[in-house]
Write an enzyme that holds these catalytic residues in place. Sequence first.
Site, PDB file in Angstrom:
ATOM      1  N   TYR A  63      26.038  54.568  77.687  1.00  6.84           N
ATOM      2  CA  TYR A  63      27.287  53.800  77.754  1.00  6.84           C
ATOM      3  C   TYR A  63      27.248  52.801  78.909  1.00  6.84           C
ATOM      4  O   TYR A  63      26.975  53.170  80.056  1.00  6.84           O
ATOM      5  CB  TYR A  63      28.506  54.719  77.907  1.00  6.84           C
ATOM      6  CG  TYR A  63      28.774  55.621  76.715  1.00  6.84           C
ATOM      7  CD1 TYR A  63      28.211  55.358  75.465  1.00  6.84           C
ATOM      8  CD2 TYR A  63      29.581  56.736  76.829  1.00  6.84           C
ATOM      9  CE1 TYR A  63      28.441  56.184  74.374  1.00  6.84           C
ATOM     10  CE2 TYR A  63      29.828  57.568  75.737  1.00  6.84           C
ATOM     11  CZ  TYR A  63      29.244  57.277  74.518  1.00  6.84           C
ATOM     12  OH  TYR A  63      29.480  58.104  73.445  1.00  6.84           O
TER      13      TYR A  63
HETATM   14  N1  LIG Z   1      28.607  60.553  70.011  1.00  7.25           N
HETATM   15  C1  LIG Z   1      28.758  59.325  69.586  1.00  7.25           C
HETATM   16  O1  LIG Z   1      27.897  58.768  68.896  1.00  7.25           O
HETATM   17  C2  LIG Z   1      30.005  58.563  69.941  1.00  7.25           C
HETATM   18  C3  LIG Z   1      30.265  57.328  69.315  1.00  7.25           C
HETATM   19  C4  LIG Z   1      31.441  56.672  69.655  1.00  7.25           C
HETATM   20  C5  LIG Z   1      32.311  57.200  70.616  1.00  7.25           C
HETATM   21  N2  LIG Z   1      32.013  58.379  71.228  1.00  7.25           N
HETATM   22  C6  LIG Z   1      32.916  58.973  72.251  1.00  7.25           C
HETATM   23  O2  LIG Z   1      34.236  58.966  71.742  1.00  7.25           O
HETATM   24  C7  LIG Z   1      35.096  58.267  72.640  1.00  7.25           C
HETATM   25  C8  LIG Z   1      36.218  57.612  71.884  1.00  7.25           C
HETATM   26  O3  LIG Z   1      35.689  56.658  70.956  1.00  7.25           O
HETATM   27  P1  LIG Z   1      36.558  55.416  70.550  1.00  7.25           P
HETATM   28  O4  LIG Z   1      36.876  54.612  71.750  1.00  7.25           O
HETATM   29  O5  LIG Z   1      35.882  54.773  69.410  1.00  7.25           O
HETATM   30  O6  LIG Z   1      37.885  56.196  70.083  1.00  7.25           O
HETATM   31  P2  LIG Z   1      39.199  55.779  69.320  1.00  7.25           P
HETATM   32  O7  LIG Z   1      40.237  56.700  69.884  1.00  7.25           O
HETATM   33  O8  LIG Z   1      38.978  55.788  67.857  1.00  7.25           O
HETATM   34  O9  LIG Z   1      39.512  54.263  69.744  1.00  7.25           O
HETATM   35  C9  LIG Z   1      39.943  53.991  71.035  1.00  7.25           C
HETATM   36  C10 LIG Z   1      40.371  52.538  71.132  1.00  7.25           C
HETATM   37  O10 LIG Z   1      41.557  52.323  70.368  1.00  7.25           O
HETATM   38  C11 LIG Z   1      42.446  51.480  71.081  1.00  7.25           C
HETATM   39  N3  LIG Z   1      43.634  52.292  71.400  1.00  7.25           N
HETATM   40  C12 LIG Z   1      43.660  53.566  71.839  1.00  7.25           C
HETATM   41  N4  LIG Z   1      44.919  53.999  72.002  1.00  7.25           N
HETATM   42  C13 LIG Z   1      45.709  52.989  71.648  1.00  7.25           C
HETATM   43  C14 LIG Z   1      47.111  52.823  71.610  1.00  7.25           C
HETATM   44  N5  LIG Z   1      47.924  53.814  71.960  1.00  7.25           N
HETATM   45  N6  LIG Z   1      47.611  51.626  71.211  1.00  7.25           N
HETATM   46  C15 LIG Z   1      46.792  50.615  70.838  1.00  7.25           C
HETATM   47  N7  LIG Z   1      45.441  50.719  70.878  1.00  7.25           N
HETATM   48  C16 LIG Z   1      44.917  51.880  71.275  1.00  7.25           C
HETATM   49  C17 LIG Z   1      41.703  51.020  72.335  1.00  7.25           C
HETATM   50  O11 LIG Z   1      40.960  49.868  72.021  1.00  7.25           O
HETATM   51  P3  LIG Z   1      41.319  48.420  72.619  1.00  7.25           P
HETATM   52  O12 LIG Z   1      40.817  48.443  74.015  1.00  7.25           O
HETATM   53  O13 LIG Z   1      40.545  47.516  71.714  1.00  7.25           O
HETATM   54  O14 LIG Z   1      42.797  48.241  72.545  1.00  7.25           O
HETATM   55  C18 LIG Z   1      40.748  52.175  72.559  1.00  7.25           C
HETATM   56  O15 LIG Z   1      39.603  51.839  73.311  1.00  7.25           O
HETATM   57  C19 LIG Z   1      34.156  57.295  73.388  1.00  7.25           C
HETATM   58  O16 LIG Z   1      34.688  56.858  74.616  1.00  7.25           O
HETATM   59  C20 LIG Z   1      32.945  58.161  73.548  1.00  7.25           C
HETATM   60  O17 LIG Z   1      33.129  59.027  74.650  1.00  7.25           O
HETATM   61  C21 LIG Z   1      30.888  59.077  70.883  1.00  7.25           C
END
Ligand SMILES: NC(=O)c1ccc[n+]([C@@H]2O[C@H](COP(=O)([O-])OP(=O)(O)OC[C@H]3O[C@@H](n4cnc5c(N)ncnc54)[C@H](OP(=O)(O)O)[C@@H]3O)[C@@H](O)[C@H]2O)c1
Length: 369
Positions: A63
């Site tokens: 990351y």
């Molecule tokens: N193992 C793997 O391969 C893998 C892959 C992906 C992720 N991950 C892990 O999973 C975690 C979460 O992934 P993700 O960031 O894709 O999760 P997600 O919860 O699906 O998306 C989070 C994004 O949604 C937006 N958001 C969140 N809450 C919000 C709200 N209340 N209102 C409006 N927009 C909101 C923000 O983006 P904006 O900044 O664009 O507003 C935020 O960065 C990562 O940080 C990582 O630790 C693991």
Amino acid sequence: MSMDRYYLLGRSGLRVSPLALGTMNFGTGGYHAAYGKTEEEARPIFRRYLEAGGNLIDTADFYTAGESETILGRLIAEAGVRDRVVLTTKYTNSVDPGDPNAGGNGRKHLIRAVEASLRRLRTDHIDLFLLHTWDRITPVEEVLRTFDDLVRAGKIRHAGLSDVPSWYAARAQTYAEAHALEPMVSLQLPYSLVDREIEREHVPMGQALGLGVTAWSPLAGGFLTGKYRPTGQGLAGPGRLSGETPEWSEREWGILAAVESVAGKLGVPMAQVALNWVATQPGIASAIVGAGSAAQLDANLAALDFELPAELRAELDQASAEPPRSLYRMFTGGYQSLLVSPGVKVGDKPDGYSPAVRNWVEAEHSATS
Ligand SMILES: NC(=O)c1ccc[n+]([C@@H]2O[C@H](COP(=O)([O-])OP(=O)(O)OC[C@H]3O[C@@H](n4cnc5c(N)ncnc54)[C@H](OP(=O)(O)O)[C@@H]3O)[C@@H](O)[C@H]2O)c1
């Protein structure tokens, strides 16, 4: 369910929050730079999560090209919470394009990756260390033997897998059990209302083999918050998916409409509905939330403050269900009812008598009768 409750992760004694903090966007370098946050921007997100009682924190060496771990190391030290948090990181991606052993799942890279993560995280142990992505090459025995050595050496407390086929995880866990190696405790996989693929194999496998599933991208990267709309030039909306052209169809927009409808009936934001659904699905140990600001995180943490009524959960289930095809049809109602006569009651033993087994036969019979 709420943030002041902790649940055991898989078959282990490790207690974790039902919402984990994802830190893929901490830092401004590397692959995730486009939506990365500086340390100053990350600090309030991290602090808010701790204040709410959260203890499960997820990062990876990959990351933001290592910046996520570096920032996290500093924030954890600054807040003095190293013992309180369950620090998770992962390895697999290459850290040196010129070196064939600087990536993948093999022992040489695994040990190098742990040492580098420990340095960046400013700690002498990692609570949960995961293989990030299956490399399709390294024998499972090599990974497990090394995980076991790392646990014995005190460098990691628990091990697990992320983004692997279910057969690989089942082989790993069975091999570990058969050879008295440290068993895996967790599987980190994509899971949300728009992506329910893991329900077919990974979730039941995790339940049967003691692997707690942690769900990444539970909001489908922000799509399920309802802030994006389709346009001829891709998605439009205030966030990281803006301008992207995901392969989404009527199905995904139909799911979004169902989330909107349920959120309206409950009087809560759509993101909370989507997160509540993930965090309370069978076999899900924790949903890993990502947040672009402390305000977003605040809104997300309230996702556990209400219960999804059965009829509204059914609305979401119906909109997002993917009917089983081919082989998987053999494991559902019609075919399965041919295996046991409908008069025979087969189900869970009373609580405390034995580990729960799935009550699928009874459920299928009552659904089809
Ligand atoms: N193992 C793997 O391969 C893998 C892959 C992906 C992720 N991950 C892990 O999973 C975690 C979460 O992934 P993700 O960031 O894709 O999760 P997600 O919860 O699906 O998306 C989070 C994004 O949604 C937006 N958001 C969140 N809450 C919000 C709200 N209340 N209102 C409006 N927009 C909101 C923000 O983006 P904006 O900044 O664009 O507003 C935020 O960065 C990562 O940080 C990582 O630790 C693991």
